[in-house]
Structures are given as C-alpha cells and as structure tokens.
Design an enzyme around this catalytic site. Structure first.
Site, PDB file in Angstrom:
ATOM      1  N   PRO A   2      39.800   1.626  10.088  1.00 23.22           N
ATOM      2  CG  PRO A   2      38.905  -0.318   9.192  1.00 23.22           C
ATOM      3  CD  PRO A   2      40.158   0.498   9.236  1.00 23.22           C
ATOM      4  CD  GLU A   3      40.633   4.461  15.168  1.00 25.82           C
ATOM      5  OE1 GLU A   3      40.625   3.758  16.202  1.00 25.82           O
ATOM      6  OE2 GLU A   3      41.659   4.971  14.709  1.00 25.82           O
ATOM      7  CG  HIS A  91      42.563  -5.174  -3.674  1.00 23.59           C
ATOM      8  ND1 HIS A  91      43.941  -5.317  -3.670  1.00 23.59           N
ATOM      9  CD2 HIS A  91      42.295  -4.178  -4.544  1.00 23.59           C
ATOM     10  CE1 HIS A  91      44.465  -4.434  -4.508  1.00 23.59           C
ATOM     11  NE2 HIS A  91      43.500  -3.736  -5.047  1.00 23.59           N
ATOM     12  NE  ARG A 110      47.889   0.892   3.425  1.00 18.24           N
ATOM     13  CZ  ARG A 110      48.176   1.874   4.266  1.00 18.24           C
ATOM     14  NH1 ARG A 110      47.237   2.736   4.610  1.00 18.24           N
ATOM     15  NH2 ARG A 110      49.374   2.002   4.771  1.00 18.24           N
ATOM     16  NE  ARG A 151      49.921   3.636  33.908  1.00 17.32           N
ATOM     17  CZ  ARG A 151      50.311   2.725  33.009  1.00 17.32           C
ATOM     18  NH1 ARG A 151      50.925   3.102  31.915  1.00 17.32           N
ATOM     19  NH2 ARG A 151      50.064   1.455  33.230  1.00 17.32           N
TER      20      ARG A 151
END
Ligand SMILES: [Zn+2]
Length: 270
Positions: A2-3, A91, A110, A151
């Site tokens: 999931p983002e 789960h 997971r 940078r």
C-alpha cells in the site's frame, strides 16, 4: 505494498466509523507484528473515544484523550469495519470492538504492519524525522530547491527519501519525474527552481488523482508488481521497459538505482 494513496483511501473509508466512537476492547490474536503491539495500548486505549483519524506518511493516527494509536498497513495489511460476528481468519491479527457494535479488523498475511501507541503531547520516534506531506502547501518547488542544494545523489532517490518528503513511492516518483521531464539520475542539487516547481506540481497531481481513483479498488486490483489496477493504464514509464514512450515513441529504459528499478524515457527526460 500500500502506497500513500491507498493509505489515504483507507483513512477515508474507516474514519466515519471510528470518529466519535469509543473503543470498548482491543482483541489481540497475534501480538508479534513488525513490532510487538505495546502493553500501553492494550491498557490505555479501551474505554477511550476516538476524536480524529488522520494520516502522517503511511501511518494512520487514531487520537484519543489518553494517547494516539498508530496503525501501519505494512506490505500486505488491510483494515475493515465489520459486524461483530464475522469469524476471524488466520491473518486477522487484531480487532477493536467499538461502541457502535462493529469491529475494526486488521488483516495482514505477511505481518509487516504495526499497531503502536503514542502518549499525549509526544511524537513517536517513527514520526519524528519525517519530511512534509506532499499534498500540503509547504511542499513546493522552493522547498525542494532548498533541501537539494549540494546534493549529488540522483533526484529520484532524493524524492524517495522520507526525510525530504513522505509517501512518494517508486511508482509515483518515476511517473512524476517523467511528467516533469526530469532524468531520474540528474543530481538533485543541479535541478533548477523552475523544474522543481513543475515537479512538485506533478507529484501533487499524480497523488491526488490516485487517491480519487483508489476508493473502490483498494483490495482487489493489485497486480503482481504491486501496481494498483486503477493506475496501470495511466502509467507512462513505470513497468514499461522496452515499450515505446507514449509521448515520443522512444523505448522506455529500465535501470537499477538504489536497489530499486527506475524507468524513464531517454528522450523526454533530461
Ligand atoms: Zn519520450
């Protein structure tokens, strides 16, 4: 995984079922998630009313007078609001029993997700070092310019650094750089203000679009590469190595940058 858009979609889905309701009980079936569920949460959360459900980076924050629960979905986690009599599966690691008669259930095959506790007026260490939210006004081209001077690392790795800005994952970084015409390997310190202004706008546009599309497809349409189905048709570079650029026809290239795949058009991105 999931983002940010999926996490924000989750927040919008569960918030109306939580805000204003009390947590009667926290049922923990598996304490060992990415980090153990703290005893303080199991002691302090029951009996509390949830005042707000917010998001910081990919954490959902459920605030009460006694403290704030931090909920993270990890790699494969999901949260659902269910009737109380739905039997738990293998789960389903924790439930919050709510005074509405429903339960908030966390499912995570997971177990990289987490449930943590932040005391009032404290900032949890995991949240302390995070950069700004990409959809907030303070995140703009001027901010990117200021943080990037000196940078030498590639601009894509700079964007994916959570201390610079949170929640711009691999897919969204690749797509925003394409939309802004910036080569992912260009040194972050060598990008001009005008190009950073464009890049900040594209990041906001792409994330906001993904959030608006995320509502109905959250759980069911993640393809094996982790790309949400609603977004796949819209991708310009991500996952398209060897295919023609949708703008100029040049073959999209794939390289490895910071142990992640990076996709770009060598003609459109400079
Ligand atoms: Zn191109």
């Amino acid at each position: 995984m999931p983002e940010l858009p999926e996490v924000e979609t989750t927040r919008r889905g569960i918030a109306p079922h939580l805000i204003g309701h009390r947590v009667l009980d926290v049922i923990v079936r598996q304490r060992r998630l990415r980090w153990p569920i703290p005893d303080a949460l199991r002691r302090d959360l029951p009996g509390q009313r949830i005042d707000a459900v917010e998001r910081r980076a990919k954490y959902l924050l459920a605030s009460t007078a006694a403290g704030t629960a931090l909920l993270h979905l990890g790699m494969s986690g999901s949260l659902r609001v269910l009737p109380p009599d739905v039997p738990p599966g293998p789960h389903d690691h924790y439930d919050w029993r709510l005074d509405s008669g429903r339960i908030l259930r966390f499912t995570d095959p997971r177990r990289f997700g987490s449930l943590l506790w932040q005391k009032p007026d404290r900032v949890h260490p995991l949240l302390a070092a995070l950069g700004p939210e990409p959809l907030e006004a303070e995140f703009d081209g001027t901010y990117l310019l200021r943080r990037s001077r000196g940078r030498k690392s590639g601009v894509k790795l700079f964007l994916m650094d959570q201390k610079i800005v949170v929640g711009v994952g691999n897919i969204y970084a690749a797509e925003a750089l394409f939309a802004a015409g910036i080569h992912p390997l260009r040194a972050a310190g060598a990008v001009s203000l005008a190009r950073y202004e464009r890049l900040a706008e594209e990041i906001k546009r792409i994330l906001a679009y993904a959030i608006t599309r995320g509502g109905t497809t959250l759980r069911d349409f993640i393809n094996p590469d982790g790309v949400p189905g609603y977004f796949e048709q819209e991708l310009f570079v991500y996952g398209r190595a060897g295919e023609p650029c949708k703008v100029c026809g040049t073959k999209i290239r794939a390289i490895v940058q910071g142990q992640r795949s990076t996709f770009y058009c060598p003609r459109c991105q400079r």
